[in-house]
Scaffold this active site. Sequence first.
Site, PDB file in Angstrom:
ATOM      1  CD  GLU A  69      15.382  24.443 -23.373  1.00  0.00           C
ATOM      2  OE1 GLU A  69      16.441  24.475 -24.033  1.00  0.00           O
ATOM      3  OE2 GLU A  69      15.254  24.991 -22.251  1.00  0.00           O
ATOM      4  CG  PHE A 131      28.806  19.517 -24.881  1.00  0.00           C
ATOM      5  CD1 PHE A 131      28.969  20.125 -23.645  1.00  0.00           C
ATOM      6  CD2 PHE A 131      28.151  20.224 -25.887  1.00  0.00           C
ATOM      7  CE1 PHE A 131      28.485  21.408 -23.414  1.00  0.00           C
ATOM      8  CE2 PHE A 131      27.668  21.510 -25.665  1.00  0.00           C
ATOM      9  CZ  PHE A 131      27.841  22.098 -24.419  1.00  0.00           C
ATOM     10  CD  GLN A 132      24.140  21.294 -24.852  1.00  0.00           C
ATOM     11  OE1 GLN A 132      23.780  21.144 -26.026  1.00  0.00           O
ATOM     12  NE2 GLN A 132      23.961  22.445 -24.211  1.00  0.00           N
ATOM     13  CE  LYS A 181      24.774  18.792 -35.181  1.00  0.00           C
ATOM     14  NZ  LYS A 181      25.681  19.782 -34.543  1.00  0.00           N
ATOM     15  CG  MET A 500      -3.443  25.088  -1.819  1.00  0.00           C
ATOM     16  SD  MET A 500      -5.141  25.434  -1.272  1.00  0.00           S
ATOM     17  CE  MET A 500      -5.983  25.611  -2.846  1.00  0.00           C
TER      18      MET A 500
END
Length: 591
Positions: A69, A131-132, A181, A500
């Site tokens: 993602e 959940f999630q 949802k 760096m």
Amino acid sequence: MEISKAEISAAAASASSHSQELRGSEILVKALQAEGVKYIWGYPGGAVLHIYDAFYKQDTIQHVLVRHEQAAVHAADGYARATGDVGVALVTSGPGVTNAITGIATAYMDSIPMVIITGQVPTHAIGLDAFQECDTVGITRPIVKHNFLVKDVRHMAEVMKKAFHIARSGRPGPVVVDIPKDVSFNKTTYTGYPESVEMRSYNPVRKGHGGQIRKALQLLLNAKRPYIYTGGGVLLGNATQELRTLVDMLGYPVTNTLMGLGAYPASDRKFLGMLGMHGTIEANNAMQNCDVLLAVGARFDDRVIGNPKHFAQNERKIIHIDIDPSSISKRVKVDIPIVGDVKEVLAELIAMVRESDVKPDAGALGGWWETIDGWRKRDCLKYDRNNKEVIKPQYVVETLWNMTREADTYITSDVGQHQMWAAQYYRFDEPRRWINSGGLGTMGVGIPYAMGIKLAKPDSEVFCITGEGSVQMCIQELSTCLQYNTPIKVVSLNNRYLGMVRQWQELDYEGRYSHSYMDALPNFVKLAEAYGHVGMLIERPQDVEPALREARKLKDRTVFMDFRTDPTENVFPMVKAGAGITEMLLGSEDL
């Protein structure tokens, strides 16, 4: 005149679109279509499956399935930077959102117009540790221009209209739209996408104050040692032509920040190079010693002016043009603030210059240019070009520039030494051709940026200049490049160090290289081949140019070039943390 069945069907479909029962997911797709979205980068999950089902039923927007993602947001970000359009990403709830956070913060720091659509658990489950589930609005609030939680399907179209308006207007930035949802599944009567939007609390100023612009004009025309300092705001505001016109009319020296490169042609004598921590002597000294400074779409950040107390030692008058009032006098007190769209303000300033009877003091300006040319003679970007034993990273970038400067080319980079060498040695003459993470300094953006750009600009050459550290953070996107046929060219300046970090450890920590050495690197050639691409290993300076030429010939293939570069090379000039902008280290002799 007879009307065909197809025309009748189209008319009927158009009429029914004004009032039809649609699910929230279908309204979302219609909103994206109305906004002219061509591509969306995403990764599916439970909370967004209704949305993905709606995408399956349309064919005007191409969805690109990334492998992480974070890369979805980076790719949409790169697309937005190169095209000026709003980039769009889609992720699921919970870990989908948290994986996207780095990409959102990257876009926020660089003011990139984006809309990130996130899935959420059903409304009845919000706050119950479902959940999630995560608090998307709370998590993203500090790193977005605005965010929305759509609690009612009836508000979907209006929210999307507002999201795109906020993302692209004023000072651009990312907007998150969090969709539960059940909201994406529920139906409502859809009467069409709003044609306009009104928000009482959000009305960014576009037109600059005429009186302030006249004051600025007077200061500029009477300056003895003028300087024009521009940042990413010139590119974001599509004001490069106005900037070039103004600079050429006045004949004044100009510099760009890291984010502003390409706003003024690097090949023009009036361009003094990039300024700041790794800027040129002439750019930094002019910044410190000018008597009138015109700042356009820049924010005087710490990497540009160094120590503010040191910067304030020399008296100068400062004019600051910016769309965001909160950026003016934030770090440096200015004398003439002008809040407005940089394109409109510069256009008005140009008109005033043309009408004015006062002309710049040619004698004083000539003396100022003599001083600048004296600084230029130091050649602060010199390096060992004759080394035949080891590849100098600067040489790779310089060779690439010489080879592609007449071509339609985009350069992305990750973050580190390679980023600075790209900024210093690839001389950008056009805007939106240099795509990198400035404000947040995000490693891993290079490949996703490049594949986002290549999708938008299939006929252009797209090179990702990276390092062996940065490139591994999103290297899985080589799989996306294959699936969606985005043949980019990866130029990895592999010095076997987190370069760096190693450089700072050498300078500030007496050479204690704590965890900056890459001790178990993969075989990048075999790794590229495993992903279905071409891999090249380049170890000798004489092989640099042939390798780049061969890679360019493979127009329809992604090519990973593993350049084994000098592990001891440092980026110079350099202003150490806490030092003043003119207190530069020019090379190892200054250590």
